[in-house]
Design an enzyme around this catalytic site. Structure first.
Site, short mmCIF file in Angstrom:
data_model
loop_
_atom_site.label_atom_id
_atom_site.label_comp_id
_atom_site.label_asym_id
_atom_site.label_seq_id
_atom_site.Cartn_x
_atom_site.Cartn_y
_atom_site.Cartn_z
CG ASP A 1 -1.93 2.36 6.45
OD1 ASP A 1 -2.22 1.97 5.29
OD2 ASP A 1 -2.36 3.44 6.92
CG ASP B 1 -2.10 7.60 0.46
OD1 ASP B 1 -1.24 8.48 0.33
OD2 ASP B 1 -3.03 7.44 -0.34
CG ASP C 1 -1.87 1.13 1.26
OD1 ASP C 1 -2.53 1.37 0.23
OD2 ASP C 1 -1.98 1.81 2.29
#
Length: 342
Positions: A225, A28, A26
């Protein structure tokens, strides 16, 4: 497919960059935040890549094109090409193309990344519900997206056109904090029409399918995250995952995670790719990792010992997830987490 319920983070005797052939990262909250590289991301990814691990960047953000994302990564010191980037725009464009004729007009509410992805699938993006579209597709369009775009989507969806969404993330991290994501914009059209979109992005199968098709990964590791997109997407795809604590997920959310949100591994940041993962051991009714021992007491989680904070969190995960089983853990973890500062 039946799956055993994960009750603790797993151990790895090898560095994760050696145990898996491809990292599905991922962006961001993992690689960058607010456009700037997260601490340790650049050197960690360089070392993993130099050791033979393929790096692929998988994002639910449909705003930017793969070319633009790759250029940004390269500017940050992470050399990347457009083929290394997989976006929810690409996944939703494939989903639309499988259901409408080649050359069809599609009403777009979103950014350039979505338009480019649709054109790659032989579809024609249009701007108005009166341009004779056969479908509506909605993706993140940035903070400047005009309110009238939601009205165009609502008019078309209310006429019975199939509606697609790149993803339904309610929030997106920014340099100034947490901002509304595409899911918030999707809710606007849902409220206006009462309709439900077909969704392509993480954690749903179309995104995982797109990623595997484009990377050819045989032993992928999802690195993220967010529990409800990255980790659940890995769960749905039947692959392992690494949660890094540099984004939106905090310790309390991780401990309360239901089975589909429990990562295979937990680490502080992307340096976790370069190391093995310690074993969490059952001891005397509790669980030990490093210098910490965690137990599930009456109404709350207990933590004793000292050492690396992430080891304490791993031990707490085992205590919480074992106690909860197939449910979300409801034990109070505030005091234990305060000791770790997470």
């Amino acid at each position: 497919m039946s799956r055993s319920v994960r009750t603790r983070p797993e151990a790895s005797g090898q560095a994760l960059s050696e145990a898996y052939d491809t990292a599905l990262l991922d962006l961001d909250g993992v690689v960058y935040a607010g456009g700037e590289a997260i601490a340790h991301a650049v050197p960690s990814l360089a070392t993993a890549r130099d050791g033979g691990m393929r790096l692929a960047y998988v994002t639910n953000n449909a705003l930017r094109t793969p070319d633009a994302v790759a250029a940004h990564l390269t500017e940050l010191g992470i050399p990347a090409e457009a083929g290394d980037v997989i976006t929810s725009a690409q996944a939703v464009a494939r989903l639309v193309a499988e259901q409408v004729p080649q050359g069809s007009r599609v009403l777009v509410v979103g950014g350039e990344g979505l338009r480019v992805a649709l054109r790659e699938r032989g579809l024609e993006p249009v701007e108005s519900a009166d341009d004779e579209p056969v479908a509506v597709v909605q993706g993140y369009g940035g903070p400047e997206l005009a309110w009238g775009r939601f009205a165009e989507a609502s008019y078309a969806v209310a006429r019975g056109l199939p509606w697609f969404a790149s993803n339904t993330d309610l929030t997106i991290p920014s340099g100034r904090g947490i901002a509304p994501g595409n899911g918030a914009a999707v809710e606007v059209v849902r409220i206006a029409t009462g309709a439900e979109p077909q969704v392509a992005g993480k954690p749903l199968p179309p995104m995982h399918h797109e990623t595997i098709l484009r990377t050819g990964a045989e032993r992928p590791l999802v690195v993220g995250d967010r529990l409800d997109t990255d980790i659940e997407g890995a769960f749905n795809g039947g692959v392992d995952s690494l949660l890094v604590l540099t984004g939106v997920t905090d310790g309390a959310q991780l401990l309360a995670a239901p089975p589909q949100h429990r990562p295979t591994y937990v680490d502080a940041d992307l340096r976790g790719l370069l190391t093995g993962q310690p074993e969490v051991v059952a001891v005397d009714g509790g669980f030990r990792c490093g210098g910490w021992t965690a137990t599930a007491g009456t109404g709350r989680l207990e933590l004793d010992g000292d050492g690396e904070a992430v080891d304490g969190l791993r031990a707490l995960c085992a205590a919480a997830w074992t106690s909860a089983g197939e449910e979300a853990c409801g034990l109070d973890a505030g005091k234990a987490l305060a000791r770790l500062g997470v």
